[in-house]
Design a protein around this motif. Sequence first.
Motif, short mmCIF file in Angstrom:
data_model
loop_
_atom_site.label_atom_id
_atom_site.label_comp_id
_atom_site.label_asym_id
_atom_site.label_seq_id
_atom_site.Cartn_x
_atom_site.Cartn_y
_atom_site.Cartn_z
N LEU A 95 0.80 -1.21 0.00
CA LEU A 95 0.00 0.00 0.00
C LEU A 95 0.84 1.28 0.00
O LEU A 95 2.05 1.24 -0.23
CB LEU A 95 -0.98 -0.05 1.17
CG LEU A 95 -2.06 -1.14 1.02
CD1 LEU A 95 -2.95 -1.22 2.24
CD2 LEU A 95 -2.90 -0.92 -0.24
N GLU A 96 0.20 2.41 0.28
CA GLU A 96 0.81 3.72 0.07
C GLU A 96 2.09 3.91 0.87
O GLU A 96 2.15 3.59 2.05
CB GLU A 96 -0.17 4.84 0.45
CG GLU A 96 -1.48 4.83 -0.30
CD GLU A 96 -2.57 4.07 0.41
OE1 GLU A 96 -3.74 4.38 0.19
OE2 GLU A 96 -2.24 3.14 1.19
N ASN A 97 3.07 4.50 0.18
CA ASN A 97 4.31 4.95 0.81
C ASN A 97 5.07 3.85 1.55
O ASN A 97 5.81 4.12 2.50
CB ASN A 97 4.03 6.12 1.77
CG ASN A 97 3.45 7.31 1.03
OD1 ASN A 97 4.00 7.76 0.03
ND2 ASN A 97 2.32 7.80 1.51
N VAL A 98 4.90 2.63 1.11
CA VAL A 98 5.72 1.53 1.62
C VAL A 98 7.08 1.57 0.95
O VAL A 98 7.20 1.87 -0.25
CB VAL A 98 5.03 0.18 1.36
CG1 VAL A 98 5.98 -1.00 1.58
CG2 VAL A 98 3.79 0.04 2.25
N THR A 99 8.13 1.27 1.72
CA THR A 99 9.49 1.20 1.18
C THR A 99 10.02 -0.21 1.41
O THR A 99 10.02 -0.70 2.53
CB THR A 99 10.42 2.21 1.87
OG1 THR A 99 9.91 3.54 1.67
CG2 THR A 99 11.82 2.13 1.31
N LEU A 100 10.47 -0.83 0.34
CA LEU A 100 11.05 -2.17 0.42
C LEU A 100 12.50 -2.13 -0.04
O LEU A 100 12.82 -1.52 -1.06
CB LEU A 100 10.27 -3.16 -0.46
CG LEU A 100 8.78 -3.36 -0.14
CD1 LEU A 100 8.18 -4.37 -1.10
CD2 LEU A 100 8.59 -3.81 1.30
N GLY A 101 13.38 -2.78 0.74
CA GLY A 101 14.78 -2.89 0.35
C GLY A 101 15.61 -1.66 0.64
O GLY A 101 16.68 -1.48 0.03
N TYR A 102 15.18 -0.83 1.59
CA TYR A 102 15.95 0.37 1.90
C TYR A 102 17.35 -0.03 2.37
O TYR A 102 17.49 -0.93 3.20
CB TYR A 102 15.26 1.21 2.97
CG TYR A 102 15.82 2.60 3.09
CD1 TYR A 102 15.47 3.58 2.17
CD2 TYR A 102 16.72 2.93 4.08
CE1 TYR A 102 15.99 4.85 2.24
CE2 TYR A 102 17.25 4.21 4.17
CZ TYR A 102 16.88 5.17 3.25
OH TYR A 102 17.41 6.43 3.32
N PRO A 103 18.40 0.63 1.86
CA PRO A 103 19.76 0.18 2.19
C PRO A 103 20.13 0.37 3.65
O PRO A 103 19.80 1.40 4.25
CB PRO A 103 20.65 1.04 1.27
CG PRO A 103 19.81 2.21 0.90
CD PRO A 103 18.40 1.73 0.90
N GLN A 104 20.79 -0.62 4.20
CA GLN A 104 21.28 -0.51 5.57
C GLN A 104 22.36 0.57 5.65
O GLN A 104 22.88 1.03 4.65
CB GLN A 104 21.82 -1.85 6.04
CG GLN A 104 22.98 -2.38 5.25
CD GLN A 104 23.21 -3.86 5.49
OE1 GLN A 104 22.42 -4.70 5.08
NE2 GLN A 104 24.30 -4.18 6.18
#
Length: 221
Positions: free
Chosen positions: A26-35
Motif C-alpha cells: 500500500l501507500e508509501n511503503v518502502t522495500l529494500g531500503y539500504p542498511q
Amino acid sequence: MENNTYIHRSAKLYGSSAVGEGSTILENVTLGYPQHSILTRITSEGKDIEEYDIPGSVVGNNAFIRAGTTIFSNVKTGKNFKTGHNAMIRENTIIGDNVLVGTNVIIDGNVTIGNNVSIQGNVYIPTHVTIEDNVFIGPCAVLANDRYPIRGEYNPEGPILRKGASIGANSTLIPGVEIGEGAMVAAGALVTKDVPAWKLAIGCPANIVELPEKLQCINNI
C-alpha cells in the motif's frame, strides 16, 4: 497488478526487492531500503540510491503491507506476512510464515522470527533477538539487548522467546533472558531472569509462579 499482486504507485522498491504473488503493497511503503553501511557508501559517492545494485528485501506470497511501512535490505518474509501502519523492519531479519507485525512496531535488525507469530502495535524489538513459532507479543512490550547502555563495551544480547510464549502488554524483558516454551509474561511485568517453560512471570520485578492449568496450551495464532 501482476499475478494478483498490487503495488501502490507511491511505494518504493530498491535494489533486488521482490514481492510474492497475491500480495498487496500500500501507500508509501518502502522495500529494500539500504542498511547504514551501504547508505553511507552511496551518499559519500554523491549518487542516488536508485543508481546502486543493492540487496533488496523479499516478501513472500499473499503479504499485506500497510501504508508507511519500511522494510530494509536483506529482509526475507514467508507467506501471509502482514503489517500494520508505519512498521519498521531493519536489515538481516528473517521472518517465517503467517506473521503479523503491528502498527508502529520497530524491529531493529539481525532478528529471527518463526512461524505463526503475532507482534502487536508499538512493540520494540532490538537486534540479536530470537522469536520461535507461535509466540504472541502484546502491545507496547519492550525487549532490550544492552544491560548498561553507553556505559561500557557494547555486547548486544537480546531475549530468546521459545515456542508458544506469550508476552503481555507493556512488559519489559531485559537483555539475555529466555522465556521458555509456553511460558507467559503478565502485563506490565519487568522480567530480569529466565522464565521456565510453562510458568508465569508476574510483577515488577517479576516473580515466577505456576501457570494456571487452563492456560497451559500453545497459542492459537
